[in-house]
Design an enzyme around this catalytic site. Structure first.
Site, PDB file in Angstrom:
ATOM      1  CG  ASP A 317       8.379  22.101  19.741  1.00  0.00           C
ATOM      2  OD1 ASP A 317       7.284  22.332  20.294  1.00  0.00           O
ATOM      3  OD2 ASP A 317       8.817  22.763  18.792  1.00  0.00           O
ATOM      4  CE1 TYR A 386      13.239  28.273  22.852  1.00  0.00           C
ATOM      5  CE2 TYR A 386      13.253  30.676  22.747  1.00  0.00           C
ATOM      6  CZ  TYR A 386      12.597  29.493  23.042  1.00  0.00           C
ATOM      7  OH  TYR A 386      11.314  29.522  23.528  1.00  0.00           O
ATOM      8  CE1 TYR A 459       4.282  27.931  18.571  1.00  0.00           C
ATOM      9  CE2 TYR A 459       3.478  30.091  17.906  1.00  0.00           C
ATOM     10  CZ  TYR A 459       3.268  28.877  18.540  1.00  0.00           C
ATOM     11  OH  TYR A 459       2.067  28.620  19.137  1.00  0.00           O
TER      12      TYR A 459
END
Lengths: 524, 184
Positions: A317, A386, A459
């Site tokens: 993003d 992440y 996500y």
């Protein structure tokens, strides 16, 4: 000596040696040395000693041979000299720093007419005896032989090799008589097929769209078995007449090969979209990862930035950083003027991209097309690491941290997040969270740092807060209290491609940490 | 026994362009707003039937609308027994979801759900915005107590047309207008 008879006949009607061999079904590299091939076949050029065979090196000028009735002089030394000159003086061709080429030659339809006339003549003269029949092409196609004869000449003239991945040289060849002879052919076509009801319709359709003759139409309908040979002969000479002039080079178009430049990028900026972000026709942010890379790479290959296609192994993003070893990407560069990327040039590109201070690129290199499978397929098998900065309403307890340390991972079901639901279909996707490691900010116990390894396509923001129960389970559910995400970094994209290359030769290269090193650090 | 100190985060040192890359902990925004506040704008619809019914539309910046009850809806005071969704029966399951082209287009006053209270009264929940029906929240149908939780309590997700968004917003009450009028 039946072949000799055919050879002599073809010579007599005005064929060049190469075309004679074509009608004798000589194939492949036998055209590389015509004299040797003649010898091997026991053929003697009895017709005239003026013909030395186009391929036999320097020829002594004797009586000038006629322009070949079959190839219209295409295989003559004279024409080949014209062609190589046109190539070597071509204004664009020299721009390409590319040592391989492919050829695409387009010929006038006239050649098909001449092939048919010779075909009919050979059937008349020899018939079955030599296998000249009305339903089987009598010759090895000119196109096939042209590759064998022309390519070495072009190769020599340009100092480039013939190779499938090379630049494309498109040569249009025409003849002065093309228009006139095709006009004649159109008239014959009307006489021939007016009486033939079965062909009438398709002919009309063709006429309606194309003014005149097309190669496809000719090849489909003008066959010895399909036409009234007498009418044809009355209008078009069989065997063909000796032409007044040779072929001409009408146009040469050059286009470079498509090359692929791969690398990895790191992104340090939280206000940088992946690709240009345009909302209601207006740009939301000035730059994008794509543009920052392309603008430094495209100029060297002399390709407009808009022609370069950027793709990467997933994307993050606009507000997410991509650290660690970065994310693999590839640029598809069409009509490239260059096919090599020296390390010093790659280094300069990388340094130029560094100047943006928003992203950094490493391992910049040219890769073969076959390697793109790494980036385009197997996406669901890839894993991503992440780091999420999360916030609780209450200070974290040991119990909360224990619940969020999940080395064995878990499965989730994730509905399309609300934030992308306006452009993506509503689907529930199963995803695997491979592991979660949770830590707390020593200065603020409400703040958690979660290192998450997941299957690609998960996500993460929704995995944290649950997107109003639309991702299940989510971290909020696991700890039984609200948790929100404030910032996200990509730490690793587990694709080992493209290979490591250290382009930073002159400057000092900063060490780039990989996933394993991060893990080691985390343990300490 | 584990202690909280065992979980303390210690950032790694990492550099780019000769500068150190700030650790993620230094990126914490000084004002972290809750999820609904970050991405949505609240709009309200109050309609006068037998009583004053209050509805909430959470308008996402990407124009997705989540429609549900506002906290001032009389159904909460009465206690909610059941939520049903008649349009799920009327239109087939394809009316929501995967095939956006085939999804049903709802008008502002199309009933998307019926809320039945403990005292027997029922309220027809209007769609509040004109748009394509994207999703019905199965969680609220199974667990009506979720209705009171902002965000989680959405009944339906709708996607209005881009060029109708301004008109739709104008047809609803903004948060300021609503709280001014109903002193929520």
């Amino acid at each position: 000596m039946l072949s000799q008879e055919v050879f002599d006949y073809l010579k007599e009607v005005g064929c060049c040696t190469i075309c004679c061999l074509r009608f004798l079904k000589v194939r492949g590299d036998e055209y590389m040395n015509v004299a040797k091939t003649l010898q091997r076949l026991g053929l003697k050029d009895t017709c005239s000693d003026a013909e030395n065979g186009e391929e036999s090196g320097p020829t002594s000028k004797k009586t000038k041979p006629n322009v070949c009735v079959a190839c219209l002089g295409f295989f003559s030394d004279e024409f080949l000299a014209k062609l190589t000159e046109a190539l070597t003086t071509h204004p664009h061709l020299i721009q390409y720093e590319c040592d391989e080429f492919v050829l695409a030659i387009s010929f006038p339809i006239l050649l098909n007419v001449r092939q048919l006339s010779l075909w009919l003549a050979l059937i008349d003269k020899f018939g079955q005896m030599h296998g000249f029949v009305s339903n089987k092409q009598p010759d090895v196609p000119l196109k096939e032989v042209s590759k064998m004869v022309i390519s070495p000449k072009v190769s020599q003239a340009l100092g480039k090799k013939y190779g499938q991945n090379g630049m494309m040289i498109s040569i249009s060849i025409n003849h002065a008589d093309e228009t006139a002879e095709l006009q004649k052919l159109t008239e014959v076509d009307q006489i021939l097929f007016k009486t033939n009801c079965t062909n009438n319709k398709s002919k009309k359709d063709k006429k309606g769209t194309v003014n005149g003759m097309t190669r496809g139409y000719f090849e489909k309908n003008f066959l010895p078995s399909n036409i009234d040979v007498d009418i044809y002969k009355q209008n078009i000479p069989v065997p063909p007449a000796i032409p007044d002039s040779s072929m001409i080079v009408e146009n040469i178009a050059v286009s470079g090969p498509t090359i692929f430049v791969a690398g990895r990028y790191q992104k340090f900026c939280r206000v940088l979209p992946h690709t240009p972000w345009i909302l209601n026709g207006k740009r939301v942010m000035a730059d994008s990862v794509q543009e920052l890379i392309v603008q430094s790479v495209a100029p060297y290959f002399e390709v407009p930035e808009s022609k370069v296609i950027f793709s990467s192994s997933g994307r993050e993003d606009v507000d997410v950083r991509c650290l660690g070893k970065g994310r693999p990407f590839v640029l598809e560069i069409p009509d490239s003027k260059r096919i090599i990327l020296p390390q010093s040039v790659a280094e300069n590109m990388e340094i130029e991209i560094d100047q943006t201070e928003k992203i950094r690129v490493i391992n910049l290199q040219i890769v073969p097309r076959e390697e793109l499978v790494h980036i385009k397929f197997g996406e669901e098998k890839k894993t991503k690491t992440y780091r999420a900065l999360c916030i609780l309403n209450e200070p974290a307890t040991v119990e909360v941290l224990q619940k969020l340390n999940i080395p064995e991972g878990f499965e989730i079901k994730q509905w399309t997040p609300i934030r992308v639901l306006h452009r993506r279909p509503l689907l529930q996707r199963p995803r695997r969270v491979h592991s979660v490691k949770a830590r707390v900010d020593p200065n603020d116990h409400k703040i958690l740092i979660l290192d998450i390894v997941t299957q690609a396509g998960t996500y993460i923001k929704e995995l944290v807060h649950g997107d109003f129960n639309r991702t299940d389970p989510c971290f909020a559910k696991l700890i039984g209290q609200d948790i929100d995400i404030a910032a996200l970094d990509v730490l690793a994209v587990d694709l080992d491609w493209p290979k490591d290359v250290n382009n930073r030769i002159s400057g000092q290269c900063e060490t780039v940490r990989d996933k394993n090193e991060i893990d080691d650090l985390n343990k300490s | 026994m584990a202690a909280l100190e065992d979980f303390y985060f210690c950032p790694e040192k990492d550099t780019a362009f000769g500068k150190s890359i700030p650790p993620i902990t230094s990126e914490f925004p000084s004002t972290h707003r809750p999820l609904v506040d970050r991405f949505f704008t609240r709009y309200y619809l109050v309609r006068q039937k037998t009583s004053e019914e209050h509805y909430l539309v959470l308008f996402h910046s990407n124009r997705i609308c989540m429609v549900g009850l506002s906290g001032a809806h009389p159904a909460f005071a009465k206690g909610i027994e059941q939520v049903t969704c008649p349009i799920l029966k009327k239109t087939d399951k394809q009316s929501t979801g995967e095939d956006r082209k085939r999804s049903a287009i709802l008008q502002k006053d199309t009933t998307i759900a019926v809320v039945k209270c403990c005292d027997g009264t029922t309220y027809n929940v209007p769609s509040c915005v004109k748009g394509k029906l994207v999703e019905i929240n199965q969680n609220v149908l199974q667990n009506p107590s979720l209705l009171s939780k902002e965000g989680y309590g959405y009944i339906a997700i709708l996607l209005p047309k881009i060029d109708e968004c301004d008109d739709i917003k104008a047809s609803l009450l903004s948060y300021e207008e609503y709280s001014g009028k109903y002193s929520k």
